[in-house]
Design an enzyme around this catalytic site. Structure first.
Site, PDB file in Angstrom:
ATOM      1  N   ASP A   1       0.836  -1.209   0.000  1.00  0.00           N
ATOM      2  CA  ASP A   1       0.000   0.000   0.000  1.00  0.00           C
ATOM      3  C   ASP A   1       0.874   1.264   0.000  1.00  0.00           C
ATOM      4  OD1 ASP A   1      -2.417   1.331  -0.018  1.00  0.00           O
ATOM      5  OD2 ASP A   1      -2.658   1.283   2.158  1.00  0.00           O
TER       6      ASP A   1
ATOM      7  N   SER B   1      -7.276  -5.363  -5.388  1.00  0.00           N
ATOM      8  CA  SER B   1      -8.402  -5.963  -4.665  1.00  0.00           C
ATOM      9  C   SER B   1      -9.685  -5.869  -5.488  1.00  0.00           C
ATOM     10  CB  SER B   1      -8.605  -5.245  -3.321  1.00  0.00           C
ATOM     11  OG  SER B   1      -9.142  -3.954  -3.532  1.00  0.00           O
TER      12      SER B   1
ATOM     13  N   ASN C   1     -10.739  -2.428  -5.588  1.00  0.00           N
ATOM     14  CA  ASN C   1      -9.942  -1.479  -6.380  1.00  0.00           C
ATOM     15  C   ASN C   1     -10.560  -1.189  -7.760  1.00  0.00           C
ATOM     16  OD1 ASN C   1      -6.760  -2.666  -5.062  1.00  0.00           O
ATOM     17  ND2 ASN C   1      -7.975  -0.925  -4.400  1.00  0.00           N
TER      18      ASN C   1
HETATM   19  C1  IPE Z   1      -5.196  -2.636  -0.183  1.00  0.00           C
HETATM   20  O1  IPE Z   1      -4.919  -1.303  -0.386  1.00  0.00           O
HETATM   21  C2  IPE Z   1      -5.235  -3.361  -1.495  1.00  0.00           C
HETATM   22  C3  IPE Z   1      -3.942  -3.563  -2.143  1.00  0.00           C
HETATM   23  C4  IPE Z   1      -2.795  -3.272  -1.618  1.00  0.00           C
HETATM   24  C5  IPE Z   1      -3.991  -4.183  -3.434  1.00  0.00           C
HETATM   25  P1  IPE Z   1      -6.092  -0.231  -0.551  1.00  0.00           P
HETATM   26  O2  IPE Z   1      -5.444   1.081  -0.710  1.00  0.00           O
HETATM   27  O3  IPE Z   1      -7.031  -0.652  -1.600  1.00  0.00           O
HETATM   28  O4  IPE Z   1      -6.847  -0.353   0.866  1.00  0.00           O
HETATM   29  P2  IPE Z   1      -7.665   0.717   1.697  1.00  0.00           P
HETATM   30  O5  IPE Z   1      -8.673   1.309   0.751  1.00  0.00           O
HETATM   31  O6  IPE Z   1      -6.700   1.725   2.215  1.00  0.00           O
HETATM   32  O7  IPE Z   1      -8.269  -0.084   2.809  1.00  0.00           O
HETATM   33  C1  IPE Z   2      -1.407   0.356  -3.418  1.00  0.00           C
HETATM   34  O1  IPE Z   2      -1.214   1.728  -3.381  1.00  0.00           O
HETATM   35  C2  IPE Z   2      -1.639  -0.165  -4.812  1.00  0.00           C
HETATM   36  C3  IPE Z   2      -3.020  -0.617  -5.049  1.00  0.00           C
HETATM   37  C4  IPE Z   2      -3.976  -0.678  -4.161  1.00  0.00           C
HETATM   38  C5  IPE Z   2      -3.339  -1.061  -6.394  1.00  0.00           C
HETATM   39  P1  IPE Z   2      -2.436   2.735  -3.383  1.00  0.00           P
HETATM   40  O2  IPE Z   2      -2.803   3.033  -4.793  1.00  0.00           O
HETATM   41  O3  IPE Z   2      -3.555   2.232  -2.542  1.00  0.00           O
HETATM   42  O4  IPE Z   2      -1.777   4.023  -2.723  1.00  0.00           O
HETATM   43  P2  IPE Z   2      -2.399   4.934  -1.587  1.00  0.00           P
HETATM   44  O5  IPE Z   2      -2.802   4.037  -0.467  1.00  0.00           O
HETATM   45  O6  IPE Z   2      -3.587   5.632  -2.198  1.00  0.00           O
HETATM   46  O7  IPE Z   2      -1.313   5.861  -1.215  1.00  0.00           O
HETATM   47 MG    MG Z   3      -4.037   2.416  -0.583  1.00  0.00          MG
END
Ligand code: IPE
Ligand code: IPE
Ligand code: MG
Length: 263
Positions: free
Chosen positions: A23, A68, A71
């Protein structure tokens, strides 16, 4: 030929199965005045380094939470970028996977992926299927509640068809209906970027996993940060609900012990 295993001595047990919630890509980019997608692009370098280091250190299974089911709700341009990046990663990293003896497997609702990404994933799975080193599981369009729903549906079908006796259902029966029942549960789950939640990741399988959360965003998570997490794990005492400190050390050995008691 894969390189020989070089496992650092961190003064305690080593996880057989490591899982990572990668993340903070977007935040990493925004902190630098860049668009979020640059964080995803840089995150690929962390994936490469983590995969290579884990394979060299003799981790048996590495599960990376890459995308996810939730996502898909993100803006279309970001989703499209991530899917292209996935395909590019799979094509570019095939040689590295082969060099390190890594076997790749997708985990999740893979049919949701766009055709090209799905086909490239399937090709890479086939290409690496005979490697006997680390198993790399990429969680894609993965959601734990979806997985449990899918499992419940298959299980209900088997009961309705008379193939399964409801009275005989136990933990291991349920496991058999999950996406990848053969891989033991994660010993250690790492989450980058500081959030204290699982975000629908392996909820059933993480019942007794050790958790390690770091404030470092995924694009900055490299070998030193990986070693910090492994060092923290080496210092943990796992009891699996029991009292003795010299009990099972990993999820795999705890499972063996349970199986032994059942027979
Ligand atoms: C979790 O990160 C999913 C992945 C790392 C693929 P997210 O950014 O989607 O999770 P939330 O929304 O902060 O819970
Ligand atoms: C994790 O990074 C990658 C995915 C969930 C695909 P994020 O895109 O969630 O990055 P933040 O959490 O918004 O910084
Ligand atoms: Mg994230």
């Amino acid at each position: 030929m894969p390189e020989p295993i070089e496992r650092p001595d961190l003064g305690g047990p080593f996880p057989e199965h490591l899982a990572v919630i990668m993340d903070g890509n977007g935040r990493w980019a925004e902190q630098r005045g860049l668009r979020r997608v640059f964080g995803h692009r840089e995150g690929v370098n962390s994936v490469r380094e983590t995969v290579t280091e884990c394979a060299r250190m003799g981790v048996k299974s590495l599960t990376l939470y890459a995308f996810s089911v939730e996502n898909w709700k993100r803006p279309r341009v970001e989703v499209r970028y991530l899917m292209r990046l996935l395909r590019r990663f799979l094509l570019d990293e095939r040689a590295t996977l082969m060099d390190n003896g890594v076997r790749l497997r997708g985990l999740g609702r893979l049919a949701d992926l766009p055709g090209e990404a799905r086909r490239t994933l399937e090709e890479t799975e086939r290409l690496t299927a005979r490697n006997d080193g680390m198993l790399l599981r990429l969680a894609l369009s993965y959601g734990s509640r979806t997985e449990l729903g899918d499992a419940a549906r298959s299980l209900a079908r088997d009961v309705a068809a008379g193939r399964l006796d409801p009275e005989a259902i136990d933990d291991e029966t349920l496991r058999g209906y999950l996406y990848d029942p053969e891989t033991p549960d994660p010993d250690l789950v790492i989450r980058t970027a500081g959030e204290l939640r699982l975000s629908n990741f392996l909820l059933w399988q993480c019942s007794y996993s050790e958790l390690f959360v770091t404030d470092v965003c995924w694009p900055e998570f490299r070998k030193p940060q990986l070693l910090d997490a492994l060092r923290a794990y080496a210092g943990r005492v796992r009891r699996f609900g029991g009292l003795i400190d010299d009990g099972p050390r990993t999820e795999a050995s705890a499972r063996q012990a349970r199986a032994g008691r059942a027979s």
